[in-house]
Design a protein around this motif. Structure first.
Motif, mmCIF file in Angstrom:
data_model
loop_
_atom_site.group_PDB
_atom_site.id
_atom_site.type_symbol
_atom_site.label_atom_id
_atom_site.label_comp_id
_atom_site.label_asym_id
_atom_site.label_seq_id
_atom_site.Cartn_x
_atom_site.Cartn_y
_atom_site.Cartn_z
ATOM 1 N N SER A 34 50.076 -12.850 -14.253
ATOM 2 C CA SER A 34 50.279 -14.296 -14.274
ATOM 3 C C SER A 34 50.554 -14.814 -12.872
ATOM 4 O O SER A 34 51.224 -14.160 -12.068
ATOM 5 C CB SER A 34 51.448 -14.662 -15.189
ATOM 6 O OG SER A 34 51.701 -16.054 -15.131
ATOM 7 N N VAL A 81 57.219 -12.849 -17.369
ATOM 8 C CA VAL A 81 55.863 -13.397 -17.486
ATOM 9 C C VAL A 81 54.870 -12.275 -17.770
ATOM 10 O O VAL A 81 55.131 -11.103 -17.514
ATOM 11 C CB VAL A 81 55.451 -14.162 -16.211
ATOM 12 C CG1 VAL A 81 56.393 -15.336 -15.981
ATOM 13 C CG2 VAL A 81 55.444 -13.253 -14.993
ATOM 14 N N TYR A 89 57.926 -14.157 -26.974
ATOM 15 C CA TYR A 89 57.630 -14.750 -25.673
ATOM 16 C C TYR A 89 56.170 -15.199 -25.671
ATOM 17 O O TYR A 89 55.283 -14.491 -26.173
ATOM 18 C CB TYR A 89 57.839 -13.732 -24.552
ATOM 19 C CG TYR A 89 59.266 -13.262 -24.390
ATOM 20 C CD1 TYR A 89 60.078 -13.759 -23.375
ATOM 21 C CD2 TYR A 89 59.810 -12.300 -25.242
ATOM 22 C CE1 TYR A 89 61.388 -13.315 -23.205
ATOM 23 C CE2 TYR A 89 61.115 -11.849 -25.095
ATOM 24 C CZ TYR A 89 61.896 -12.366 -24.078
ATOM 25 O OH TYR A 89 63.191 -11.927 -23.920
ATOM 26 N N ASP A 132 53.033 -17.019 -23.142
ATOM 27 C CA ASP A 132 52.636 -17.356 -21.775
ATOM 28 C C ASP A 132 51.128 -17.614 -21.726
ATOM 29 O O ASP A 132 50.355 -17.037 -22.502
ATOM 30 C CB ASP A 132 53.001 -16.209 -20.830
ATOM 31 C CG ASP A 132 53.122 -16.643 -19.371
ATOM 32 O OD1 ASP A 132 52.980 -17.847 -19.095
ATOM 33 O OD2 ASP A 132 53.363 -15.767 -18.513
ATOM 34 N N ASP A 133 50.728 -18.488 -20.835
ATOM 35 C CA ASP A 133 49.329 -18.717 -20.464
ATOM 36 C C ASP A 133 48.386 -18.846 -21.665
ATOM 37 O O ASP A 133 47.604 -17.949 -21.979
ATOM 38 C CB ASP A 133 48.834 -17.597 -19.537
ATOM 39 C CG ASP A 133 49.463 -17.695 -18.156
ATOM 40 O OD1 ASP A 133 49.999 -18.764 -17.819
ATOM 41 O OD2 ASP A 133 49.441 -16.692 -17.422
ATOM 42 N N GLY A 161 50.966 -22.858 -18.952
ATOM 43 C CA GLY A 161 51.685 -21.674 -18.483
ATOM 44 C C GLY A 161 53.183 -21.764 -18.665
ATOM 45 O O GLY A 161 53.920 -20.877 -18.230
ATOM 46 N N SER A 217 57.859 -18.142 -18.519
ATOM 47 C CA SER A 217 57.263 -18.175 -19.850
ATOM 48 C C SER A 217 58.284 -18.842 -20.755
ATOM 49 O O SER A 217 59.370 -19.226 -20.309
ATOM 50 C CB SER A 217 56.924 -16.762 -20.342
ATOM 51 O OG SER A 217 58.114 -16.019 -20.579
#
Length: 541
Positions: free
Chosen positions: A227, A223, A400, A402-403, A163, A232
């Protein structure tokens, strides 16, 4: 006999006197049942010699509440990575006869030994041990075997820091022709790397090193929707002498090797022999032993200057055996060390909104390689075409991320009985099939194929009042997901009764899995001998 057991115990104690003990969770599945997890201790001892091997002891091994004893696996070979990571990968062990010491009465029934296999992907370092073990427990008195699969530890199936919540500082020091030094730094996510921690190579290293002054990664509080994290990572591009330098992030290390942006000397790479460490004192590679079916990741992409001819960002995940692997690779490079690839070279801006990507892995292209998954090289870039992107310092390309998560399937792609295939439906787990002449249906007549790469599939068959019930259990490669499919094979003509209510074929005896005769079925696995001489396993919940 007592002297023999005493000698075996003394030998094992000598081998393990200086063993390293690992304490972690041990997940055990019995004949495809749902994994039961408990804390366990496994000892590993290096045996010195011309070709060093390891002795592995499963201490106080048990399953379903039944103690076995200390199971000792010997002569396990392995290979070790660079000191930077300090990982040792165990080679596969196939059907080794392992001694049982400090055993229970069950161990005596097993003759003080059991056959054990260590499946590919096992590894250890100073802190962690990961093993997947197959241990069929054969009960001679019953002529039955119980298929035990045990997973120790949880390593190698997901990326660390998925993450992007944890960061370290990457510092690149540039030295000019006068010897003056300038430091350039950036925030890198732990286990990930940008240009500030890269290397310049080749005849033009003094020029290509210019790319290393641009770190390309930074912390973002933007983010993805839903999330649970607060951060991020933002990847930004730059330019070198007016030529766009793609913003890039990788789990490996970045190499700037050519002033030609399109050259494959400019790449991300991993290599278990690489002894360098990053700003978090971690190696430039990620150990990975899973065989996922896809990778899921959330991205948000914005071009600083719209480029209709080059509109896409890109991501790539390459599962390898840990020998040198680079992305992109030269056209003539060998792919023998590759297990699978998942790539998306068409990440569109989507109006600069967060979007979830699910990218499947391609294993078929690399089936003939015989490479074993030991590492993964994941790379993100702000443009799918090298050297293309914004050169405006006031408006950079931004990607970007994220996750990120690897997906392991645990379903069936095929279920068939005697060659007749069942029409599977998503979300449906029980099916009916009619065979009026069905008698003595066995597991061999059931074909069950999982849609999960490396998933564990087990099928059992039991009589019912209307025929037979074939139960297929699928456990995902990472042991996190389990699905059970029931195929009712109806035979209303012969009227075959259930185990507990059989008429023509009656119960003759019931045994527990230690081979002891009991009066009635108990919770867990029961071995039932029928009047026609057949035996079946019955799992009573």
């Amino acid at each position: 006999m007592k002297k023999i057991y005493t000698f075996m115990a003394a030998a094992v104690m000598a081998l393990t006197a200086n063993a390293k003990d690992y304490v972690d969770q041990l997940a055990i599945t019995l004949n495809g049942s749902e994994p039961i997890t408990s804390e366990a201790t496994i000892s590993v001892n290096a045996v010195e010699g011309e070709n060093p091997t390891y002795t592995i002891v499963l201490n106080d091994f048990s399953f379903s509440g039944l103690p076995i004893g200390d199971v000792t696996i010997t002569n396990v070979s392995g290979t070790t990575t660079s000191p930077a990571g300090g990982y040792t990968f165990f080679n596969e062990v196939k059907n080794q006869e392992a001694a049982i010491t400090n055993g229970s009465s069950i161990a005596m029934l097993l003759g003080g030994k059991v056959n054990v296999s260590i499946l590919p992907g096992g590894w250890m370092n100073d802190k962690e041990l990961h093993l997947v073990i197959n241990l069929p427990v054969v009960i001679p008195a019953m002529g039955q075997d119980l298929d035990v699969v045990a997973m120790f530890g949880d390593g190698g199936f997901q990326l660390p820091n998925p993450g992007f919540e944890d960061f370290h500082k990457a510092i690149y020091t540039a030295t000019d022709w006068l010897g003056n030094q300038t430091e350039y730094s950036s925030d890198e996510p732990n286990a990930w790397h940008s240009f500030n921690s890269g290397v310049a190579t080749g005849a033009a290293a003094s020029l290509t090193a210019m790319a290393l002054q641009n770190g390309s990664t930074s912390i973002s509080d933007d983010v993805r929707p839903g999330s649970t994290g607060t951060k991020s990572v933002k990847i930004s591009n730059s330019d070198v002498f007016g030529i766009a330098a793609n913003g890039t992030m990788t789990t490996g290390q970045l190499q700037a090797g050519s002033i030609d942006a399109a050259s494959t000397d400019n790449c991300s790479f991993l290599d278990f022999t690489n002894e360098a460490v990053d700003g978090n004192n971690a190696p430039f590679y990620t150990v990975f032993t899973g065989t996922p079916d896809a990778v899921s990741v959330w991205v948000k992409f914005k071009q600083g200057t719209e480029m209709p001819e080059y509109p896409y960002a890109t991501m790539s995940a390459i599962i390898t055996d840990g020998t040198r692997c680079q992305d992109p690779a030269p056209a003539d490079a060998s792919t023998a060390n590759i297990v699978a690839k998942a790539q998306n070279n068409t990440i569109a801006s989507n109006e600069a909104e967060w979007q979830q990507l699910i990218v499947p892995f391609d294993y078929d292209t690399y089936t003939g390689n015989d490479a074993v998954a030991k590492a993964v090289l994941v790379t993100f870039s702000t443009n799918a075409t090298p050297g293309k992107g914004s050169t405006n310092p006031e408006s950079r390309d931004e990607l970007y991320v994220d996750d990120i998560e690897f997906i392991y399937n645990a379903g069936l792609s095929k279920l068939a009985y005697n060659g007749t295939e069942v029409a599977l439906e998503e979300g449906k787990y029980e099916y009916e099939i009619e065979d009026l002449a069905a008698t003595n249906v066995t597991v061999d007549q059931i074909e069950a194929v999982s849609d999960g790469r490396g998933a564990y599939v087990t099928t059992t068959v039991n009589p019912t009042p209307n025929g037979y019930k074939a139960i297929t259990t699928v456990i995902s490669n990472d042991f996190k997901t389990i699905n059970t499919y029931t195929l009712n094979i109806n035979n209303v003509t012969t009227g075959i009764n259930s185990v507990e209510n059989a008429a023509d074929n009656t119960i003759e005896a019931i045994y527990n899995i230690s081979g002891q005769r009991i009066n009635e079925m108990q919770k867990g696995v029961n071995i039932v001998r029928m009047s026609d001489g057949t035996t079946v396993k019955v799992l009573k919940k």
